[in-house]
Write an enzyme that holds these catalytic residues in place. Sequence first.
Site, mmCIF file in Angstrom:
data_model
loop_
_atom_site.group_PDB
_atom_site.id
_atom_site.type_symbol
_atom_site.label_atom_id
_atom_site.label_comp_id
_atom_site.label_asym_id
_atom_site.label_seq_id
_atom_site.Cartn_x
_atom_site.Cartn_y
_atom_site.Cartn_z
ATOM 1 N N GLU A 380 0.830 -1.216 0.000
ATOM 2 C CA GLU A 380 0.000 0.000 0.000
ATOM 3 C C GLU A 380 0.860 1.259 0.000
ATOM 4 O OE1 GLU A 380 -2.954 -0.142 -0.803
ATOM 5 O OE2 GLU A 380 -3.260 -2.270 -0.468
ATOM 6 N N HIS A 508 -12.783 -7.217 -5.848
ATOM 7 C CA HIS A 508 -12.564 -6.438 -7.066
ATOM 8 C C HIS A 508 -13.707 -6.560 -8.065
ATOM 9 C CE1 HIS A 508 -8.818 -7.027 -4.954
ATOM 10 N NE2 HIS A 508 -8.259 -6.047 -5.642
#
Length: 609
Positions: A380, A508
Amino acid sequence: MATKGSFKGLASLATMAITLVGISQHVFAAEPQPYPALPVTIDAFLAQAENDLDAATQESSRAEWVHATNITPDTEWLSSLARERLGTVGLRIARQAAEFDSANAGAAGRRKLDLLKRATNVPPPYEAGAASRLAALQSSLSGDYATGSFVYDGQPISLGDAEALLAKTRDPEAARLLWEGWRDNAKRLKPDYIAMAALANQGARELGYADMGELWRSGYDRSPAQVEADIDADWDKLRPLYAALHCFMRTKLSEKYGPSVQPRTGPIRAHLLGNMWGQNWGNLFDIAKPGPVERPDIDTYLQKANYDPERMVKSAENFYVSLGFDPLPASFWTSSQFVKPRDRSVDCNPSAWTIDNRRDVRIKMCIRVTRSQFTTVYHELGHDFYNLAYADQPFLFRRGADEGFHEGIGDFIALSATSPAYYKEIGILPPDVAEGDDIGQLLQEALDKLPLLPFAIALDKWRWGVLAGKISPDDYNRSWWKLVAEYQGMVPPRPRPDDGFDAGAKYHVPENVPYISYLKARLYQYQFHEAACRMAKWKGPLHRCSIYGNKEVGERLRKMLALGGSRPNSEALAMFTGKSDADPRAMLAYYRPLMQWLDKQNAGERCGW
Ligand code: X8Z
Ligand code: ZN
């Protein structure tokens, strides 16, 4: 700067006549109302478009952030409104950009005009009310996925808790209940997904794409057909490595659970892999037990060393700083979400954000103190440091060289940050603990990384099929399991219902995040790592190389990152690696010693599925 996306800027230019040859105001039939006149030059149009999109994306990011970190009907409503506004602004600009299709725009201008057509991955259609319907569906899918739960052992359980149990349980019956429970929960998302896909497909067609899938495949500086062909070619090269790992783990699982739970031949039972989607088998290292040398259990050592979520983030920041990056801005530490709040519903899927399109970078996670989450934190922060590196580019170029680059940077850093040697360096492992052997390390990494490859291909081939109308809603589950069987070599523990929505059990899908980027990222990160280790003049095996503290590598990396999306991906790649083609060679080279070892272990087995 306007605080909200609006037509104001363009409207004030409405009186200027359009004089560019070949540009007409009314190429789209049946518009409810004409758009304001275009600014007179391409440069003026682009400047206005960038301003408007900048404002509208900021509004939508802030609303989505508030929704994701506090899911209520009100925040869902607000995020839907902001999405709608962004969709409308993006649509207007994309259509106007199309009017410059044959104009002479120069290289940078042409690149920006192309990017404008892809300003959103989920484009609304022009029809009155459609943007609002699409936005509402997106926000509701998002909220429904994030708050999903099912009953396990008599209690409601969240995805995060189910994943944690699945990682550790060695009871196949418990694993099956967790695995099936999460999929059965996803079924309620199916009607919204079908409606969403129909609307977004219509929007994509109106922009000149065959469907939304083709729009997604257009972001790689080559034709959508070429992107598909590249993926098939990459898989041809990578399949033997995956198949060897598959064969090895199938044997181990069969030995552990017996042939009635996991037969020694054919596909693997998907619930036995320690991961909800079978995309990362790293939690099975204890079952894999490659040899006599023990490997330290990092989950335990993180606890022993008193690591907490914030300290995990600090350690990741420290890695980037060791390469010469500036520390994260103070706002990162005050605005990010590191842990799951006790008092409200949030979206726990890890993500990185740039709220103001500039330096207000954040991460949103529900960090658990585990080895796998430790790596995810580095992933991240890769997004955030990339965002910061290109913050001075024009708005449209504040993006990765492609989406695979964005996903690959943090993973590339993590390749240097997951070895026992590094864990010792930063105090997670005590100095006297044995580090384990090379095969152990490579096997752990392969379990972590390789199963994503076929998963990514199955997931996006499924979506491309759905979006192209080749897979109908009645066939969602059957075609999904066909692709999983073909690419991942897996089957469900028991037959799945035909009317289910098992693909929708992956974040997703309801969130419409294309997944091929993660596949590309897997290839890029080994290319980056190989090049970086060459720059560092590393002589040993690649899995032992670490670029921690190497300022020269850091400087070269920052140069590539600073390009953002201003140049084709091949140029960005060449700038850092010296080669302009993305290919799986570096990844295969990295795992070569493991491949040889696996081939020996698999001797006598009937590999394949
Ligand atoms: O979704 C992610 C990131 C968010 S940017 C954590 N990843 C994929 C996944 O979890 O499915 C990283 C690896 C693949
Ligand atoms: Zn990511």
